[in-house]
Each structure stands twice: as C-alpha cells, then as structure tokens.
Write an enzyme that holds these catalytic residues in place. Structure first.
Site, PDB file in Angstrom:
ATOM      1  NE  ARG A  61       0.107   1.358   3.360  1.00  0.00           N
ATOM      2  CZ  ARG A  61       1.010   2.269   3.595  1.00  0.00           C
ATOM      3  NH1 ARG A  61       2.280   1.948   3.737  1.00  0.00           N
ATOM      4  NH2 ARG A  61       0.705   3.542   3.691  1.00  0.00           N
ATOM      5  N   GLY A  62       0.229   2.396  -0.160  1.00  0.00           N
ATOM      6  CA  GLY A  62       0.994   3.627  -0.352  1.00  0.00           C
ATOM      7  C   GLY A  62       1.101   3.852  -1.849  1.00  0.00           C
ATOM      8  CB  ALA A  63       0.378   6.856  -3.906  1.00  0.00           C
ATOM      9  NE  ARG A 104      -6.274   0.851  -1.849  1.00  0.00           N
ATOM     10  CZ  ARG A 104      -5.613   1.414  -0.826  1.00  0.00           C
ATOM     11  NH1 ARG A 104      -4.303   1.199  -0.695  1.00  0.00           N
ATOM     12  NH2 ARG A 104      -6.228   2.185   0.038  1.00  0.00           N
ATOM     13  CD  GLN A 211      -3.389   2.498   6.716  1.00  0.00           C
ATOM     14  OE1 GLN A 211      -3.994   2.927   7.707  1.00  0.00           O
ATOM     15  NE2 GLN A 211      -3.999   2.304   5.562  1.00  0.00           N
ATOM     16  CG  ASP A 252      -3.068   7.929  -1.758  1.00  0.00           C
ATOM     17  OD1 ASP A 252      -2.986   8.447  -0.628  1.00  0.00           O
ATOM     18  OD2 ASP A 252      -2.768   6.751  -1.989  1.00  0.00           O
ATOM     19  CG  ASN A 262      -2.474  11.507   2.432  1.00  0.00           C
ATOM     20  OD1 ASN A 262      -1.943  10.609   1.785  1.00  0.00           O
ATOM     21  ND2 ASN A 262      -2.162  11.734   3.695  1.00  0.00           N
ATOM     22  CE  LYS A 263      -5.420   5.566   4.192  1.00  0.00           C
ATOM     23  NZ  LYS A 263      -6.401   4.673   3.526  1.00  0.00           N
TER      24      LYS A 263
END
Ligand code: MRU
Length: 363
Positions: A61-63, A104, A211, A252, A262-263
């Site tokens: 995960r993470g862009a 995603r 996270q 992201d 973002n998150k």
C-alpha cells in the site's frame, strides 16, 4: 527549478530501511504489511490475481509502492505467455493492465505505472514474447529505481523544513514501506536525522487500519528517529499545547490546482493546522501529480468495507448490522497547503501555474 542534489551517503542509509517490494531472479515478493508490526513476512506473488489481492487488501500500500507493485504485477501476469508468439503476448497486455488498475481507485500511481508499461510495449520493436517480456521487466525495474530516486529528491528538498527541536506530525504511512526508498513524507525526516538534526515525530494512529501506529512508528523507531504514536483525535490538542510545529503528509493524487487526496483524516489535520498556524506540507513525487485532473473534486475516493470501521481486528466494536461509512481518502483544498515537497524542490502557490510550468509535458 533544478532537481535538488543528494549527497552520496543517503544511499548507504537507505540500505538499512525495510523494503515493501523485491524483484528477485524474475520473481515478485511483497511484504505483507497487514501483519506489521508483529510479523514482517515477504510473500511470493505467483499470479496477477495474487498481486491484485495484495493491492486490494493493502498488503502492499501507499501510492508509489502500488505503482511499482503493479508494474511488476504486469510482468507476473505476462510471464505465462513468454513463449507465445509476439501477437499472442501483446493481446494480453491491455487486459491484464486493466485488471490490475481496478484494484484501487484513488492513488494515481497505479494507473500511471501501468500506462507507462503499456506505452513502453507499444513503442517496443521486440520480435518475440520472451524479448518483450524481458524488456518489460527491465522497464518495471526502471520504475522501481526511479521511485527510489524521487524519494531522495523529496528528502533533500524537504529536510530544510525540519529545524532542531521541532515536533513534526505525520498521518498514515508515507514512509519507506509506501515507496521504494526513503518514503515521501518521511524522506525529509530520514535526511534530517542522517544530518544529525534533533527533532521528534508524532505519528497519527490513522483509523481505521492503523497505518500510522503499525507502520510509520515501526519504521521510524527502527531507524532511531524519536517517534510518538497519538490517536487521530489528539492532533488538535497537541497543536494547541505547542508540541507540533510542522505537519508533513504524503498524498495519493495531486490535482492540477494543487488539491491533494490523502488518507482519510488528512483534511481534518490540515484544517486544525491552519487554525493553529502550523505549516501543513505535502510530499509528492511527480508520479503522484495528475495534471489531467483539474481539481480535487474529480479524484475518485475509494470506499472500503464497513467491517473495517465496525470491527477492531477480529473484535466487533459497533452493534452488529449497524450502518457504517468507510471512505479511505479525503481531499485537502490547496489553500490549506503551505507547499508541495517534490523531487524538484518545494512548490508553492499559485499551484496551478507552478505545477504546470514545472511538470507540464513531463508527466
Ligand atoms: O490506504 P493506504 O495505506 O494505501 O494509504 C496510503 C496513504 O494515504 C499515503 O499517505 C499515500 O499513499 C502517500 S504514500 C507515499
């Protein structure tokens, strides 16, 4: 603006950071990040479906990391067709890329990396499936290496923001494990730390999947950076009491006008930071800038399963069957952003003009 030069010794420092993605002897291995911090297993990815599920389930995960994983994932998907004729091999590329891209929706890096692989295949003069497969794996490795270099650039550009004695807040994990190198938001932290600057980091826990607590705290602590976990609802208090001087998050997708996805929870942090006069910076490699997206309103926001909100691990924490929402990202308007830390330096308002002049035509 020229790329910021990076001192040699960062490479040595990078080697000690944990890795989310490894390409070993033609095979893809991904760290299952859902099991951190208790365990850190590397899992072999045998099929495109494995890679799709690893991305969807946030094992990787993470862009930037999902972009790199998808580029390699396309190679994993095409490996069975290596010995087919070039026409048969080519027939599978777009279909497999579309499949991986659907894992995603929010991080633009996923589609960006796959489109780059597809465009590379179109340009390639390879005469056989095996030849094109080898060329595509080399392109995926180039994306991987470039992502590491982008992290170094953001680290060098952003480190100057961190001054001795500062408290720096970050949200989610935009760290080594979200990228191929020093991370995006964490890159300035790693560089400042390597330069001997004393500072402390507050890692938002980052509900619902933690996270920040599970991953950011794990990797910063391992690197010897002073890190303190706080729950998301503590950030306002910590700013009110003067313990936080700076916020750096990842992203992201950055729209052409500088709006930043973002998150979930990042928007709240940015609003609070504005109230308390704490500068809110966003680290973003050029692979995360989407100039085709005019404003943040066009960024697709992933909605994940309600059980991530109504359960804590295996434990039910809300009444069985109660309604729950779970948007995984939010959009912070550009006027709350003090600057975008890119590999080419810190970009400030007016974002539309500055992003277009620095990155237009290169993305
Ligand atoms: O759902 P996740 O864990 O993939 O969300 C990650 C984030 O929101 C990060 O901040 C973002 O991808 C930037 S990573 C360098």
């Amino acid at each position: 603006m020229k790329p910021v030069p990076v001192p040699e010794r960062f490479a040595e420092f990078e080697d000690r950071l944990p890795r989310a993605i490894e390409w070993r002897d033609g095979d893809l291995w991904l760290l299952d990040q859902t099991r951190l911090p208790a365990e850190a297993p590397m899992e072999h990815q045998e099929t495109a479906a494995d890679v799709f599920e690893a991305i969807r389930q946030l094992k990787v995960r993470g862009a930037p990391a999902i972009g790199v994983a998808a580029a390699y994932g396309l190679c994993v998907a095409l490996k069975p067709f290596r010995d087919s004729g070039i026409d048969v091999f080519r027939q599978h590329i777009d279909e497999q890329a579309a499949f991986l891209d659907s894992a995603r929706p929010t991080a633009v890096n996923l589609g960006w990396a796959l489109r780059r692989m597809q465009a590379f295949a179109v340009r390639s003069q390879a005469g056989s499936g095996a030849e094109l497969y080898d060329a595509l794996t080399a392109e995926a490795q180039a994306i991987h290496a470039e992502d590491q270099a982008l992290c170094r650039g953001m680290g060098a550009a952003g480190a100057e923001l961190i001054r001795p004695g500062m408290g720096v807040l970050t949200h989610c994990n935009a760290g080594a494990l979200a990228t191929s190198g020093m991370g995006t938001a964490t890159a300035p932290m790693y560089v400042a730390h390597a330069r001997g600057v004393p500072f402390r980091v507050y890692a938002d826990e980052t509900r619902p999947l933690l996270q920040g607590a599970r991953i950011t705290a794990w990797e910063l602590d391992m690197a010897g950076i002073d890190v303190t976990v706080i729950t998301d609802n503590m950030a306002a208090h910590m700013m009110a009491t003067g313990e936080i001087d700076l916020v750096i998050t990842g992203t992201d997708r950055v729209a052409a006008n500088g709006d930043v996805a973002n998150k979930i929870g990042t928007l709240g942090v940015a609003i609070i930071a504005k109230h308390f006069g704490v500068p809110f910076y966003v680290a973003c490699p050029s692979s995360t800038i989407d100039l085709a997206c005019a404003t943040g309103a066009e960024i697709p926001i992933e909605e994940r399963g309600a059980e991530e909100v109504t359960q804590f691990g295996a434990r039910q924490t809300a009444p069985q069957g109660v309604k729950a929402r779970n948007p995984a990202f939010d959009v912070t308007p550009h006027d709350l952003v003090a600057g975008l830390i890119t590999e080419k330096g810190i970009v400030r308002a007016p974002y539309a003009e500055n992003l277009a002049s620095l990155f237009g035509g290169t993305l």
